[in-house]
Design a protein around this motif. Structure first.
Motif, mmCIF file in Angstrom:
data_model
loop_
_atom_site.group_PDB
_atom_site.id
_atom_site.type_symbol
_atom_site.label_atom_id
_atom_site.label_comp_id
_atom_site.label_asym_id
_atom_site.label_seq_id
_atom_site.Cartn_x
_atom_site.Cartn_y
_atom_site.Cartn_z
ATOM 1 N N ILE A 132 0.925 -1.312 -0.091
ATOM 2 C CA ILE A 132 -0.072 0.044 0.034
ATOM 3 C C ILE A 132 0.754 1.263 -0.110
ATOM 4 O O ILE A 132 0.689 2.059 -0.701
ATOM 5 N N HIS A 133 1.845 1.097 0.712
ATOM 6 C CA HIS A 133 2.857 2.301 0.886
ATOM 7 C C HIS A 133 3.460 2.521 -0.400
ATOM 8 O O HIS A 133 3.513 3.711 -1.020
ATOM 9 N N ARG A 134 3.826 1.625 -0.993
ATOM 10 C CA ARG A 134 4.244 1.673 -2.406
ATOM 11 C C ARG A 134 3.426 2.323 -3.386
ATOM 12 O O ARG A 134 3.887 2.905 -4.298
ATOM 13 N N HIS A 135 2.356 1.969 -3.426
ATOM 14 C CA HIS A 135 1.385 2.518 -4.493
ATOM 15 C C HIS A 135 0.905 3.721 -4.325
ATOM 16 O O HIS A 135 0.555 4.440 -5.052
ATOM 17 N N MET A 136 0.742 3.931 -2.898
ATOM 18 C CA MET A 136 0.630 5.412 -2.443
ATOM 19 C C MET A 136 1.543 6.212 -3.013
ATOM 20 O O MET A 136 1.351 7.396 -3.437
ATOM 21 N N TYR A 137 3.022 5.798 -3.081
ATOM 22 C CA TYR A 137 4.101 6.721 -3.456
ATOM 23 C C TYR A 137 3.817 6.826 -4.890
ATOM 24 O O TYR A 137 3.913 7.782 -5.817
ATOM 25 N N LEU A 138 3.571 5.760 -5.863
ATOM 26 C CA LEU A 138 3.296 5.914 -7.113
ATOM 27 C C LEU A 138 2.157 6.744 -7.543
ATOM 28 O O LEU A 138 2.418 7.532 -8.550
ATOM 29 N N GLN A 139 0.991 6.628 -6.741
ATOM 30 C CA GLN A 139 -0.051 7.799 -7.135
ATOM 31 C C GLN A 139 0.384 9.004 -6.341
ATOM 32 O O GLN A 139 -0.662 9.835 -6.378
ATOM 33 N N ASP A 140 1.549 9.259 -6.094
ATOM 34 C CA ASP A 140 2.125 10.297 -5.653
ATOM 35 C C ASP A 140 1.274 10.974 -4.028
ATOM 36 O O ASP A 140 0.889 12.150 -3.931
ATOM 37 N N LEU A 141 0.922 9.756 -3.471
ATOM 38 C CA LEU A 141 0.199 10.168 -2.279
ATOM 39 C C LEU A 141 1.108 10.103 -0.879
ATOM 40 O O LEU A 141 0.780 9.832 0.078
ATOM 41 N N TYR A 142 2.509 9.973 -1.474
ATOM 42 C CA TYR A 142 3.500 9.448 -0.483
ATOM 43 C C TYR A 142 3.782 10.739 0.618
ATOM 44 O O TYR A 142 3.851 11.848 0.302
ATOM 45 N N ILE A 143 3.658 10.316 1.645
ATOM 46 C CA ILE A 143 4.178 11.406 2.842
ATOM 47 C C ILE A 143 5.030 10.623 3.625
ATOM 48 O O ILE A 143 5.134 9.442 4.103
ATOM 49 N N SER A 144 5.952 11.493 4.498
ATOM 50 C CA SER A 144 7.027 10.935 5.149
ATOM 51 C C SER A 144 6.173 10.302 6.481
ATOM 52 O O SER A 144 5.366 11.016 7.054
ATOM 53 N N HIS A 183 5.166 13.443 -10.080
ATOM 54 C CA HIS A 183 4.126 12.711 -10.533
ATOM 55 C C HIS A 183 2.837 13.031 -10.024
ATOM 56 O O HIS A 183 2.565 12.606 -8.681
ATOM 57 N N ARG A 204 -6.968 10.935 2.032
ATOM 58 C CA ARG A 204 -5.761 10.151 2.068
ATOM 59 C C ARG A 204 -6.051 8.790 2.661
ATOM 60 O O ARG A 204 -5.751 7.741 2.093
ATOM 61 N N LEU A 224 -7.228 1.339 -1.814
ATOM 62 C CA LEU A 224 -6.073 0.576 -2.112
ATOM 63 C C LEU A 224 -5.995 -0.902 -1.426
ATOM 64 O O LEU A 224 -5.684 -1.894 -2.152
ATOM 65 N N SER A 265 -1.543 0.867 -10.332
ATOM 66 C CA SER A 265 -1.463 2.125 -10.102
ATOM 67 C C SER A 265 -0.453 2.745 -11.568
ATOM 68 O O SER A 265 0.057 1.839 -12.213
ATOM 69 N N ARG A 300 1.297 6.168 -13.449
ATOM 70 C CA ARG A 300 2.004 7.307 -13.105
ATOM 71 C C ARG A 300 1.635 8.199 -14.268
ATOM 72 O O ARG A 300 1.670 8.044 -15.578
ATOM 73 N N TRP A 352 11.782 -3.143 -6.507
ATOM 74 C CA TRP A 352 10.434 -3.693 -6.610
ATOM 75 C C TRP A 352 10.435 -4.842 -7.739
ATOM 76 O O TRP A 352 9.669 -5.999 -7.331
ATOM 77 N N LEU A 401 10.947 2.798 1.136
ATOM 78 C CA LEU A 401 10.349 2.388 -0.181
ATOM 79 C C LEU A 401 11.586 1.743 -0.571
ATOM 80 O O LEU A 401 11.290 0.757 -1.774
#
Lengths: 286, 505
Positions: A45-57, B9, B25, B32, B43, B45, B262, B307
């Motif tokens: 989930i964390h990975r895909h959030m990053y892909l969809q640019d929803l990553y936060i620290s 992105h 969020r 997800l 996903s 990009r 990955w 990541l």
């Protein structure tokens, strides 16, 4: 986990002394996890959030959680976040429980007195002729002919409140006893219904140490009764008591008492109220 | 510094209060998770234009659709304005309904393809940008409409223009999961060899590497990847390539390594990962893990590092499970790997419990078969840190306890050392936990320790363990009752009769 495991061999110089049949089954196991395994869910989930640019620290969203503790006694569903809470719960509610009526008493002494006065037919007989009702205050030593006398004594001399919770007479039980459901298969019944009537004794606390008594071997109920007779203590018990013992059936004997003998914990009883009465013979631990 | 700034992105717009943002969020996360459970986690990009700071707010209205129609009309005629129209088209195509409108127009794709393959380089760039926007569509019927363009996109992968190649790659990566027809066609058109040679030729170009990694990861996540895709990938030069770019470049940042890691994870999960072992994947991943652990230990935890840590951990974990014990030392190399994994394990239990749990899993696989790693944990004084993790739930403590059990299972000498580190009193606490697995495992570990020396039994009794085990005999779980009873009968009570009253207290 899908075990793809290899059992490591022990050092040849240190032979195992394990019996062949133990209930223990742990062996180290290699675990291969496929990509959809649930262990991987959060990371994915964390990975895909990053892909969809929803990553936060993640520093600002701590999600730690700590294991809870839970009471082991079957039927008690109490859960705690701290070890001290667990200990307190266990000591308050499971240590000194009367198996006949499942009341929880705050100390071994009060439990003994309770059993004597409520469940011991010999006591009832003797109380007609002599002063049997002990003062609840440790060390006082006075005995009284009726529980009312004792109550007066407690109020007058020891300044107890008139509605002291651990001095209920049998009559006060009222409808509670009649509504009792038939004994279930587990030794320790629902503690929930005990909690309502008892509180924690504030005045005196003779919580005995939990240490098991050394030198005790395992005996069946019958044998214990016999042993008890030969070591009769000051209460003047006689054969009448052993009759009382045998007449009370232990309903859980087969289900929870295992095939091999094991120690009856001095502080946790199972299914047979009169065992508590035997404690007298071992003497008080101070 | 991580490239999060450079490659924007679809930068998240902060619309609404921070509370609203957080709620959105969380909703998104929930969606997800559900998608993953349905095995539908996909996903896409979107590369922003170079001059864009943030994506323009797209008004997904009728005007967008009308723009598309009129622009298409205008594009029929060649001339110097074509570039402008094409650029405008790519902007218009950001709206989902405009995308639908586009594919409905007759010959629209045909026109786009001719511009894609025409002699005007700028038009090519804008055309691929249009395709990229289309590939990002939430509507799954858009992707099949783009199929006429795909052979050209694949051909262009061997070109030299960075931006153009990137756009082609991300477009292909977005299109692939959308429909089976697309998958079939792309595989038949040779997407895997194309990716392999692209990666080979552009290894120096890290943005292209990142794009290849992303696209490949899309392929590898497909449901039927195991039969159709993974064998082909393993047979190609891709695994070695991926391994060679695994070490992150300090200037460029983590992103390319993340994508490649990955990909390796998806490969390592497959049934057939001996290929990977043969190419030194375990060694490579282990040494990367070592350096990541060192970085964390020195306090240099980069943003987004988890990541990268996550897939590398998983690779190591899964590759270990298939690695024969006797070649473990050559495959893993440094026994200090356990230290690195412990560092990672301890760095994340608060913020990323999942990562801590995965690290513990890797430790389990390291210690399950190998005495050397168990011994290293003890000699490097890592066990106290592990013991401190036993309060943490969410699967962390059960896995850590399993690791300790692995150690105890190896040798009596290890048991003695574990006892000296205070494990017995810790077990007195874990035996009271609500988690049944914890209690059962604690009993197993206790058994192993008790077998090793008499002192353990003495200590346990001294700590009040007997009444604890007696309480367990009232637990509803038979597994626990049997173990507790066995311990009492065979190991704890028979000896306690030798103690006098004085000793007990």
């Amino acid at each position: 986990m899908k075990p793809a495991g290899k059992c490591p061999t022990e050092d040849s110089g240190e032979p195992e002394q394990r019996e062949t049949e133990t209930p223990f089954s742990f062996t180290p196991q290699l675990a291969r996890l496929h990509k959809d395994h649930e262990l991987f869910e959060d990371g994915d989930i964390h990975r895909h959030m990053y892909l969809q640019d929803l990553y936060i620290s993640q520093e600002d969203e701590p999600t730690t959680s700590v294991s809870e503790f839970a009471c082991h006694i079957s039927g008690c569903s109490a859960v705690f976040s701290a070890l001290e809470e667990y200990e307190h719960h266990y000591n308050s509610l499971h240590r000194h429980v009367c198996c006949s009526c499942r009341r929880s008493l705050p100390s071994a002494r009060l439990l003994d007195i309770h059993i004597q006065e409520w469940h011991d037919s010999l006591f009832t007989v003797l109380a007609q002729r002599q002063d049997m009702y002990q003062c609840l205050v440790e060390g006082c030593g006075h005995k009284f002919r009726t529980s009312n006398h004792r109550k007066e004594h407690l109020i007058k001399i020891h300044k107890y409140p008139p509605d002291f919770r651990f001095d209920k007479t049998k009559k006060d039980r009222g409808t509670r006893e009649t509504k009792r459901p038939p004994q279930k298969d587990i030794a320790m019944e629902e503690v929930g219904d005990v909690c309502e009537s008892e509180g924690v004794c504030e005045v005196m606390c003779d919580v005995l140490s939990e240490q098991p008594e050394p030198g005790e071997s395992m005996e069946t109920l019958v044998e214990e009764a016999a042993a008890h007779l030969t070591k009769a203590a000051d209460a003047g018990e006689d054969a009448g008591l052993s009759a009382a013992v045998h007449s009370q059936e232990c309903p859980n004997k087969d289900t929870l008492k295992p095939q091999y003998s094991y120690r009856v914990p001095s502080t946790v009883c199972f299914g047979h109220g009169s065992i508590r009465g035997f404690r007298g013979r071992r003497g008080r631990r101070k | 510094m991580w490239r999060l700034n450079r490659v924007r992105h679809k930068a998240g717009r902060q619309v609404g209060s921070s509370e609203e943002v957080r709620l959105k969020r969380r909703e998104h996360e929930r969606a997800l998770r559900q998608a993953r459970r349905d095995r539908q986690l996909v996903s896409k990009r979107l590369l922003l234009n170079e001059d864009e700071e943030q994506p323009e707010v797209i008004m997904d209205t009728m005007s967008g659709e009308q723009d598309v129609v009129s622009l298409l009309h205008k594009l029929q005629h060649s001339g110097p304005e074509r570039e402008t129209h094409l650029r405008a088209l790519s902007n218009a195509l950001r709206g989902p309904s405009a995308q639908l409108s586009f594919i409905k127009q007759e010959n629209s794709m045909h026109l786009l393809v001719s511009l894609l393959t025409g002699s005007n380089a700028q038009c090519r760039l804008h055309a691929v940008r249009c395709l990229h926007e289309l590939s990002h569509s939430p509507h799954t019927n858009v992707a099949p409409a783009c199929l006429p363009a795909t052979p050209y996109l694949l051909t262009y992968l061997s070109g030299q223009s960075t931006k153009f190649t990137e756009l082609c790659l991300y477009t292909l990566g977005n299109l692939f999961p959308d429909s089976d027809i697309v998958k079939e066609k792309l595989l038949a058109q040779g997407i895997i060899p194309a990716l392999a040679s692209c990666l080979e030729n552009q290894r120096h170009n890290l943005s292209v590497v990142e794009a290849v990694g992303f696209t490949l990861s899309q392929l590898l996540q497909a449901k039927d990847a195991a039969e159709k895709i993974i064998p082909q990938v393993l047979a190609s030069s891709l695994p070695s390539q991926l391994l060679s770019v695994l070490t992150p470049d300090p200037n460029f940042g983590l992103a390319p390594a993340i994508e490649c890691a990955w990909c390796l994870h998806y490969l390592a999960c497959s049934e057939d990962n001996r290929e990977l072992l043969a190419r030194g994947a375990l060694l490579q991943c282990s040494s990367l893990l070592l350096s990541l652990g060192d970085a964390v230990a020195e306090g240099k935890k980069e943003e987004g590092m988890e990541l990268l840590v996550c897939p590398v951990l998983r690779c190591v974990g899964n590759l270990l499970s298939l690695c024969p014990v006797d070649s473990l030392s050559t495959q893993v190399g440094d026994v200090r790997l356990v230290a690195a994994v412990c560092v990672l394990l301890q760095a994340y239990p608060h913020t990323q419990p999942a990562l801590a749990r995965e690290s513990a899993w890797v430790l389990n696989n390291l210690t399950a078969a190998s005495s050397d790693f168990c011994s290293a944990l003890l000699s490097l004084n890592l066990v106290p840190g592990l013991i401190q993790l036993l309060p943490f739930s969410q699967g962390i403590n059960t896995m850590v306890l399993r690791v300790l059990a692995n150690i105890a299972h190896k040798k009596k000498k290890f048991c003695v050392q574990l006892a000296q580190l205070g494990l017995v009193s810790t077990l007195c606490a874990t035996l009271k936990m609500a988690d049944q697995e914890m209690v059962t495992l604690s009993l197993e570990v206790l058994f192993l320790l008790v077998l090793s020396t008499q002192q353990v039994a003495d200590e346990f009794v001294r700590l009040g363990g007997v009444s604890l085990l007696e309480a367990i005999q009232y637990n509803s779980e038979g597994e626990m009752r049997r173990r507790a009873a066995y311990l009492l009968e065979h190991h704890l009570l028979t000896h306690s009769s030798d103690l006098t009253v004085d000793n007990v207290l």
